[in-house]
Design an enzyme around this catalytic site. Structure first.
Site, PDB file in Angstrom:
ATOM      1  N   ASP A  33      82.326  70.773   7.822  1.00 18.51           N
ATOM      2  CA  ASP A  33      82.531  72.181   8.201  1.00 18.51           C
ATOM      3  C   ASP A  33      82.626  73.103   6.989  1.00 18.51           C
ATOM      4  O   ASP A  33      83.333  72.814   6.034  1.00 18.51           O
ATOM      5  CB  ASP A  33      83.835  72.315   8.997  1.00 18.51           C
ATOM      6  CG  ASP A  33      83.778  71.534  10.297  1.00 18.51           C
ATOM      7  OD1 ASP A  33      82.732  70.929  10.590  1.00 18.51           O
ATOM      8  OD2 ASP A  33      84.788  71.526  11.015  1.00 18.51           O
ATOM      9  N   ASP A  37      78.917  68.897  19.802  1.00 18.25           N
ATOM     10  CA  ASP A  37      79.648  68.251  18.707  1.00 18.25           C
ATOM     11  C   ASP A  37      79.652  66.728  18.901  1.00 18.25           C
ATOM     12  O   ASP A  37      79.225  66.232  19.953  1.00 18.25           O
ATOM     13  CB  ASP A  37      81.079  68.825  18.673  1.00 18.25           C
ATOM     14  CG  ASP A  37      81.644  68.865  17.267  1.00 18.25           C
ATOM     15  OD1 ASP A  37      81.183  68.092  16.408  1.00 18.25           O
ATOM     16  OD2 ASP A  37      82.577  69.658  17.020  1.00 18.25           O
TER      17      ASP A  37
HETATM   18  C1  GLA Z   1      83.881  70.117  14.338  1.00 27.55           C
HETATM   19  C2  GLA Z   1      82.642  70.954  14.055  1.00 27.55           C
HETATM   20  C3  GLA Z   1      83.023  72.388  13.812  1.00 27.55           C
HETATM   21  C4  GLA Z   1      83.789  72.943  15.013  1.00 27.55           C
HETATM   22  C5  GLA Z   1      84.985  72.059  15.318  1.00 27.55           C
HETATM   23  C6  GLA Z   1      85.637  72.446  16.631  1.00 27.55           C
HETATM   24  O1  GLA Z   1      84.705  70.016  13.225  1.00 27.55           O
HETATM   25  O2  GLA Z   1      81.936  70.422  12.959  1.00 27.55           O
HETATM   26  O3  GLA Z   1      81.887  73.166  13.553  1.00 27.55           O
HETATM   27  O4  GLA Z   1      82.905  73.003  16.103  1.00 27.55           O
HETATM   28  O5  GLA Z   1      84.611  70.681  15.417  1.00 27.55           O
HETATM   29  O6  GLA Z   1      86.705  71.621  16.968  1.00 27.55           O
END
Ligand code: GLA
Length: 427
Positions: free
Chosen positions: A236, A175
């Site tokens: 997301d 990430d």
């Molecule tokens: C970000 C990523 C997600 C997930 C969250 C976890 O938002 O884009 O896919 O991994 O972090 O905290």
């Protein structure tokens, strides 16, 4: 242990067309042949399960023992992936997302799993997952903290890569939260790619580099492809039609930038499949499955395999649709046109076949009739002089033989999709 060497290989993309003129068009369209992270992995899009969308950062195992992020959850999912036919159709990587870690590194600077939720440790879990014929994915962050606030890998890339390899991890989702600058972000993503490679273990490298880059500058996808096996471009995914639709809109709006860069070894990642959850209607679930196949997207489900309807399971395990997603030609599809709120997407497949998805984006009214000229599909060559067409979704139906000059009539439900496979008939 498999030794992996990183070579930056120039990919020669096979072309499939029968008309000389079209051949020329395709050659031009294909010119920016990408250099890829050639670690021998993700030659087709990664398939598996990832905990985030469905289980998020639930660490309360006292209150919610069945849905907190714990080794028990992953072992149960591994058992089901093995016994319920998921592995057979290709879902192979069982992936842990954020919130698996203890709040601090150990005295030697190593990440450690939360001792109450993962009492047996990640190495044990990896062995368990491997014993089921599956692979284990883990999550870390290029910056100082993960997005949920657990220890980040900044300053520890080599240590963390080695630890993951020693544990027997097979995929890393990396990430991009808590980075101080875009330079730090880019250098961090590259450093971790090289560190994983140095371990000698085959570890799929899943990045979010472009997503965190876009607010500052247009990402250099050719470079990203040299380091990552797939990369997130968009925010997301949520369990809603609004979310799936906004991802599709982003992809079609940016397709000139992102489509040609995808291919064996490196894929655009529009995020998890949320099929089998709460937010999508049946037609919307069909749309997600069909369009993730057209986009050559990693198929990482985020759902509860212990509680999933027979219908959602059948959709996720649909071999014909998975075959489109996994097609060895490895070319991502694109939006061909949008008219009157109906989107037509297409994707070239091996053996001169094509996939075509027609999506009804109108969210008022009932099923709409739609007629399409066969000659307009597959860059004019898919059905020249003729082809066999099979509807794969919503219901598998052989539609029969179509000539180049003919039309195809169909009906599409609101926010639903009709997915077709066109097999060329050259004689
Ligand atoms: C970000 C990523 C997600 C997930 C969250 C976890 O938002 O884009 O896919 O991994 O972090 O905290």
């Amino acid at each position: 242990m498999i030794t992996v060497t990183m070579r930056l290989a120039r990919r020669v993309q096979p072309l499939g067309c029968v008309l000389a003129l079209r051949f020329l068009v395709l050659v031009l369209w294909d010119v920016p042949a990408a250099w890829a992270l050639d670690n021998g992995l993700a030659t087709t899009p990664t398939m598996g399960w990832l905990h985030w969308e469905r289980f998020m950062c639930n660490t309360d195992c006292e209150e919610e023992p069945d849905s907190c992020i714990s080794e028990k959850l992953f072992m149960q999912m591994a058992d089901l992936m093995d016994s319920e036919g998921w592995k057979e159709v290709g879902y192979e990587y069982l992936c842990i997302d954020d919130c698996w870690m203890a709040p601090q590194r150990d005295s030697k600077g190593r990440l450690q799993a939360d001792p109450t939720r993962f009492p047996s440790g990640i190495h044990y879990l990896a062995n368990y997952v491997h014993s089921k014929g599956l692979k284990l994915g883990i999550y870390a962050d290029v910056g100082k903290k993960t997005c949920a606030g657990y220890p980040g890998s900044f300053g520890y890339y080599d240590i963390d890569a080695k630890l993951f390899a020693d544990w027997g991890v097979d995929l890393l989702k990396f990430d991009g939260c808590y980075c101080d600058s875009v330079e730090q972000l880019a250098n961090g993503y590259k450093h971790m790619s090289l560190a994983l490679n140095k371990t000698g273990r085959s570890i799929v490298y899943s990045c979010e580099w472009p997503l965190y880059m876009w607010p500052f500058r247009k990402p250099n996808y050719t470079e990203i492809r040299q380091y990552c096996n797939h990369w997130r471009n968009t925010g997301d995914v949520y369990d809603s039609w609004q979310s799936v639709k906004s991802i599709l809109n982003w992809v079609s709006f940016n397709q000139k930038t992102i489509v040609t860069v995808a291919g064996p070894g490196g894929w655009n990642d529009p995020d998890m499949l949320v099929i089998g959850n709460f937010g999508l209607s049946w037609d919307q679930q069909i749309t997600q499955m069909a369009l993730w196949a057209i986009m050559a997207a990693p198929l990482l489900m985020s759902n509860d395999l212990r509680h999933i309807s027979t219908q959602a399971k059948a959709l996720l395990q649909n071999k014909d649709v998975i075959a489109i997603n996994q097609d060895p030609l490895g070319k991502q599809g694109y939006l061909l046109r949008k008219e009157d709120n109906i989107e037509v997407w297409e994707r070239p497949l091996s053996n001169l076949a094509w996939a075509v998805a027609m999506v009804n984006m109108q969210e008022i009214g009932g099923p709409r009739s739609f007629t399409i000229n066969i000659a307009s599909l597959g860059q004019g060559v898919a059905c020249n002089p003729a082809c066999h067409i099979t509807e794969l979704l919503p219901v598998k139906t052989k539609l029969g033989f179509y000539e180049w000059t003919s039309c195809l009539k169909t009906r599409i439900n609101p926010s639903g999709t009709v997915l077709l496979r066109l097999e060329s008939q050259t004689t």
